[in-house]
Design a protein around this motif. Structure first.
Motif, PDB file in Angstrom:
ATOM      1  N   THR A  84       4.790  -5.989   3.829  1.00  0.00           N
ATOM      2  CA  THR A  84       3.976  -4.939   3.226  1.00  0.00           C
ATOM      3  C   THR A  84       4.151  -4.922   1.713  1.00  0.00           C
ATOM      4  N   GLY A  88       1.250  -5.853  -0.804  1.00  0.00           N
ATOM      5  CA  GLY A  88       0.904  -4.861  -1.807  1.00  0.00           C
ATOM      6  C   GLY A  88       0.896  -5.439  -3.208  1.00  0.00           C
ATOM      7  N   THR A 126      -0.481   5.912  -8.177  1.00  0.00           N
ATOM      8  CA  THR A 126       0.576   5.869  -7.160  1.00  0.00           C
ATOM      9  C   THR A 126      -0.010   5.742  -5.758  1.00  0.00           C
ATOM     10  N   THR A 127      -0.930   6.635  -5.422  1.00  0.00           N
ATOM     11  CA  THR A 127      -1.490   6.584  -4.070  1.00  0.00           C
ATOM     12  C   THR A 127      -2.492   5.444  -3.921  1.00  0.00           C
ATOM     13  N   HIS A 129      -2.145   2.458  -5.239  1.00  0.00           N
ATOM     14  CA  HIS A 129      -1.304   1.310  -4.915  1.00  0.00           C
ATOM     15  C   HIS A 129      -0.760   1.391  -3.497  1.00  0.00           C
ATOM     16  N   LEU A 130      -0.407   2.603  -3.069  1.00  0.00           N
ATOM     17  CA  LEU A 130       0.145   2.773  -1.724  1.00  0.00           C
ATOM     18  C   LEU A 130      -0.887   2.407  -0.664  1.00  0.00           C
ATOM     19  N   ALA A 133      -1.040  -1.320  -0.369  1.00  0.00           N
ATOM     20  CA  ALA A 133       0.134  -1.872   0.309  1.00  0.00           C
ATOM     21  C   ALA A 133       0.040  -1.651   1.820  1.00  0.00           C
ATOM     22  N   LEU A 134      -0.380  -0.459   2.223  1.00  0.00           N
ATOM     23  CA  LEU A 134      -0.475  -0.148   3.646  1.00  0.00           C
ATOM     24  C   LEU A 134      -1.593  -0.910   4.340  1.00  0.00           C
TER      25      LEU A 134
END
Length: 284
Positions: A84, A88, A126-127, A129-130, A133-134
């Protein structure tokens, strides 16, 4: 009459005739972070679960489904988390050039102070990028359901698989939903006063939208061409970046869709040699 210079920033601006604005700082930050992601990938500073085993098997990292094959061989939660992170960083590297304009406009449209704009942008990124990644769950799920995984299935049916994914990716690029999402994604950012929580929320929304927009290129083409193949990474980065140009992004999407569709038909019918490798090349 001389002009006084108040500090280092003013001295820099006077010496180079550059306005160090909020938007200029955002562009530098985005491109600087992108350089970090690419260096991390190129120098191998990201987790690659099962890589030692893949090398023993003679499977190159750039082979279709190689990274997923390594994860499933290790078979631990730690391996999934490592994948992950790797996925990401790869997605961040490929999406940052495309997202630079939006991040710049998002900061520029903020009606608060520079600190408030920075806080909102930090939450947004931040979110965002998250979410990317997810999205690693998508190629892992595809690998799990295919007989022999992405690597084994593609190796057993190379022309059918490569030709098929090119046709599907081409159709997706040409579809009305894709063009509609590009229009909304690349629209001008309205004036806002987002705080940190609003930034988080908008980052999730925009991240999901970007994942859907890039589905044909990143979740069909990449895994079956080899996601660690740097040539295809650069090509797809250029495509998704040009797609985000508001004035002619839809034309780029349509053009790449036609090219992908024609290439897929050629692969299925003519069955030429394919630019994918399933075994490491050893020198004599």
């Amino acid at each position: 009459m001389s002009t006084s210079v108040d500090g280092p920033l003013e001295l820099f601006e006077a010496a180079f005739d550059v306005d160090v604005t909020r938007t200029a700082v955002v562009v530098v930050m985005m491109l600087g972070l992108d350089a970090v992601w690419w260096v991390a990938l190129f120098d191998g500073h990201v987790p690659m679960p099962g890589m030692a085993w893949l090398m023993e098997q003679g499977v190159p990292a750039a082979a279709p489904g190689a990274m997923e094959l390594g994860v499933f061989h290790v078979g631990t939660l730690e391996a999934v988390l490592g994948y992950t992170v790797m996925w990401g960083v790869m997605m961040w590297a490929m999406m940052h050039p495309a997202m630079t304009r939006f991040a710049r406009d998002y900061a520029d449209a903020h009606q608060g102070s520079a600190l408030e704009a920075t806080t909102a942008l930090a939450g947004f990124l931040t979110t965002y990028h998250l979410v990317w990644a997810l999205s690693a769950v998508i190629p892992l799920s595809v690998h799990a359901v295919l007989p022999g995984g992405v690597y084994g299935f593609t190796r057993s049916n190379p022309h059918l698989v490569v030709g098929g994914v090119l046709v599907l990716a081409g159709l997706f690029q040409l579809s009305a939903p894709k063009r509609g999402l590009l229009r909304s994604c690349c629209a001008a950012v309205e004036d806002h006063t987002d705080g940190l929580l609003d930034g988080f929320r908008h980052g999730v929304d925009h991240g999901v939208e970007c994942v859907v927009i890039c589905f044909g290129l990143f979740f069909l083409v990449m895994p079956f061409f080899g996601e660690m193949n740097f040539f295809w990474m650069v090509v797809l980065t250029a495509v998704v970046t040009m797609e985000r140009i508001p004035t002619w992004g839809e034309e780029i999407s349509a053009a790449t869709g036609v090219v992908s569709l024609v290439a897929g038909v050629v692969v299925l019918v003519v069955r030429p040699a394919l630019p994918v490798a399933f075994e490491a090349v050893t020198s004599m």
